[in-house]
Design a protein around this motif. Structure first.
Motif, mmCIF file in Angstrom:
data_model
loop_
_atom_site.group_PDB
_atom_site.id
_atom_site.type_symbol
_atom_site.label_atom_id
_atom_site.label_comp_id
_atom_site.label_asym_id
_atom_site.label_seq_id
_atom_site.Cartn_x
_atom_site.Cartn_y
_atom_site.Cartn_z
ATOM 1 N N LEU A 1 -0.916 5.598 -88.187
ATOM 2 C CA LEU A 1 -1.367 5.144 -86.877
ATOM 3 C C LEU A 1 -2.399 6.105 -86.330
ATOM 4 O O LEU A 1 -2.308 7.313 -86.563
ATOM 5 C CB LEU A 1 -0.205 5.072 -85.878
ATOM 6 C CG LEU A 1 0.822 3.980 -86.111
ATOM 7 C CD1 LEU A 1 1.956 4.509 -86.961
ATOM 8 C CD2 LEU A 1 1.355 3.476 -84.791
ATOM 9 N N GLU A 2 -3.348 5.572 -85.602
ATOM 10 C CA GLU A 2 -4.299 6.385 -84.866
ATOM 11 C C GLU A 2 -4.066 6.094 -83.393
ATOM 12 O O GLU A 2 -3.814 4.950 -83.008
ATOM 13 C CB GLU A 2 -5.732 6.053 -85.265
ATOM 14 C CG GLU A 2 -6.056 6.494 -86.682
ATOM 15 C CD GLU A 2 -7.516 6.296 -87.042
ATOM 16 O OE1 GLU A 2 -8.379 6.452 -86.157
ATOM 17 O OE2 GLU A 2 -7.776 5.985 -88.212
ATOM 18 N N ILE B 1 8.792 3.024 -84.287
ATOM 19 C CA ILE B 1 7.569 3.832 -84.257
ATOM 20 C C ILE B 1 7.031 3.817 -82.827
ATOM 21 O O ILE B 1 6.883 2.746 -82.235
ATOM 22 C CB ILE B 1 6.502 3.275 -85.213
ATOM 23 C CG1 ILE B 1 7.071 3.108 -86.624
ATOM 24 C CG2 ILE B 1 5.273 4.180 -85.221
ATOM 25 C CD1 ILE B 1 6.221 2.224 -87.504
ATOM 26 N N LEU B 2 6.717 4.976 -82.295
ATOM 27 C CA LEU B 2 6.165 5.074 -80.949
ATOM 28 C C LEU B 2 4.730 4.562 -80.942
ATOM 29 O O LEU B 2 3.866 5.105 -81.619
ATOM 30 C CB LEU B 2 6.198 6.534 -80.470
ATOM 31 C CG LEU B 2 5.779 6.774 -79.035
ATOM 32 C CD1 LEU B 2 6.823 6.214 -78.068
ATOM 33 C CD2 LEU B 2 5.594 8.263 -78.788
ATOM 34 N N PHE B 3 4.479 3.496 -80.187
ATOM 35 C CA PHE B 3 3.139 2.935 -80.074
ATOM 36 C C PHE B 3 2.497 3.282 -78.739
ATOM 37 O O PHE B 3 1.287 3.276 -78.629
ATOM 38 C CB PHE B 3 3.178 1.413 -80.248
ATOM 39 C CG PHE B 3 3.047 0.959 -81.665
ATOM 40 C CD1 PHE B 3 1.920 0.288 -82.095
ATOM 41 C CD2 PHE B 3 4.062 1.187 -82.597
ATOM 42 C CE1 PHE B 3 1.785 -0.136 -83.409
ATOM 43 C CE2 PHE B 3 3.954 0.761 -83.903
ATOM 44 C CZ PHE B 3 2.801 0.103 -84.315
ATOM 45 N N VAL C 1 -1.016 7.585 -73.675
ATOM 46 C CA VAL C 1 -1.345 7.647 -75.105
ATOM 47 C C VAL C 1 -0.873 6.352 -75.760
ATOM 48 O O VAL C 1 0.288 5.978 -75.666
ATOM 49 C CB VAL C 1 -0.694 8.876 -75.775
ATOM 50 C CG1 VAL C 1 -0.994 8.893 -77.259
ATOM 51 C CG2 VAL C 1 -1.168 10.154 -75.113
ATOM 52 N N LYS C 2 -1.821 5.690 -76.450
ATOM 53 C CA LYS C 2 -1.542 4.383 -77.037
ATOM 54 C C LYS C 2 -2.129 4.303 -78.436
ATOM 55 O O LYS C 2 -3.214 4.806 -78.689
ATOM 56 C CB LYS C 2 -2.196 3.326 -76.149
ATOM 57 C CG LYS C 2 -1.623 1.951 -76.237
ATOM 58 C CD LYS C 2 -2.331 1.006 -75.282
ATOM 59 C CE LYS C 2 -1.405 0.622 -74.167
ATOM 60 N NZ LYS C 2 -1.915 -0.502 -73.371
ATOM 61 N N ALA C 3 -1.409 3.677 -79.343
ATOM 62 C CA ALA C 3 -1.920 3.465 -80.696
ATOM 63 C C ALA C 3 -3.125 2.525 -80.630
ATOM 64 O O ALA C 3 -3.112 1.545 -79.893
ATOM 65 C CB ALA C 3 -0.842 2.877 -81.591
ATOM 66 N N THR C 4 -4.152 2.863 -81.403
ATOM 67 C CA THR C 4 -5.347 2.010 -81.467
ATOM 68 C C THR C 4 -5.459 1.300 -82.810
ATOM 69 O O THR C 4 -6.165 0.307 -82.911
ATOM 70 C CB THR C 4 -6.620 2.839 -81.207
ATOM 71 O OG1 THR C 4 -6.686 3.906 -82.162
ATOM 72 C CG2 THR C 4 -6.633 3.399 -79.794
#
Length: 190
Positions: free
Chosen positions: A51-52, A155-157, A162-165
């Motif tokens: 994840l980014e 999984i923390l998104f 802060v958010k997964a892109t």
């Protein structure tokens, strides 16, 4: 008849109370099961991913989270069984840390939903579903302070701002090895 209604009303109150406590105990059982799975090494519910995040962090894991890599700029942390390394990619140095006692897997990017719900068992928390990095994530938001946490498959998104892109269901196994040209210092040498 009035007495019957009072008894009936009391019976409904008792039934609702037991039902609510049953839900609460169910939540405790769910949280305990979730924590037990993580302690056994099933940190995430899928085997591998990368994840980014919008803060520049790249997070990768393999073996359901037994191996993890967290990278942001020159700083890299690699977790593997009872060891973890802190790497500086600019200076090509690393510090190795080892655990002698029972190792608990890194849970920094683990969203323990049942445990989170239990810890925030409050009317001010709302549950929604948001699509983040292509996944339908369960997100909890505290209406009082705006705290926002959510994820998919443990999984923390999202964590506040802060958010997964992006999400990829794979990770390179070489991401979990220390490059041979790094100078490694064992933390016990200090």
């Amino acid at each position: 008849m009035k007495r019957f209604k009072q008894i009936l009303g009391l019976g409904v109150l008792v039934a609702v109370s037991f039902g609510m406590s049953g839900c609460f105990f169910g939540e405790i059982n769910n949280a305990a099961k979730e924590i037990a799975e993580v302690r056994e090494g099933k940190v995430f519910q899928i085997p591998t991913a990368t994840l980014e995040y919008n803060d520049g962090t790249i997070f990768a894991f393999a073996e359901n989270g037994k191996k993890q890599r967290i990278e942001n700029g020159n700083s890299v942390m690699i977790y593997d069984a009872s060891n973890y390394w802190v790497l500086d990619s600019e200076s090509k140095t690393a510090i190795k840390y080892s655990y002698d006692a029972e190792y608990l897997y890194n849970t920094t990017y683990c969203f323990l939903e049942a445990t989170w719900k239990l810890a925030n068992y409050d009317e001010s928390v709302t549950k929604t579903s948001e699509t983040i990095a292509g996944k339908s994530c369960t997100v909890y938001t505290d209406k009082e302070d705006g705290d926002k946490q959510g994820g998919w498959k443990r999984i923390l998104f999202v964590s506040n701002d802060v958010k997964a892109t992006s999400f990829t269901p794979s990770a390179s196994y070489s991401a979990f090895t220390i490059p041979s040209d790094y100078t490694i210092t064992n933390s016990s040498d200090y």
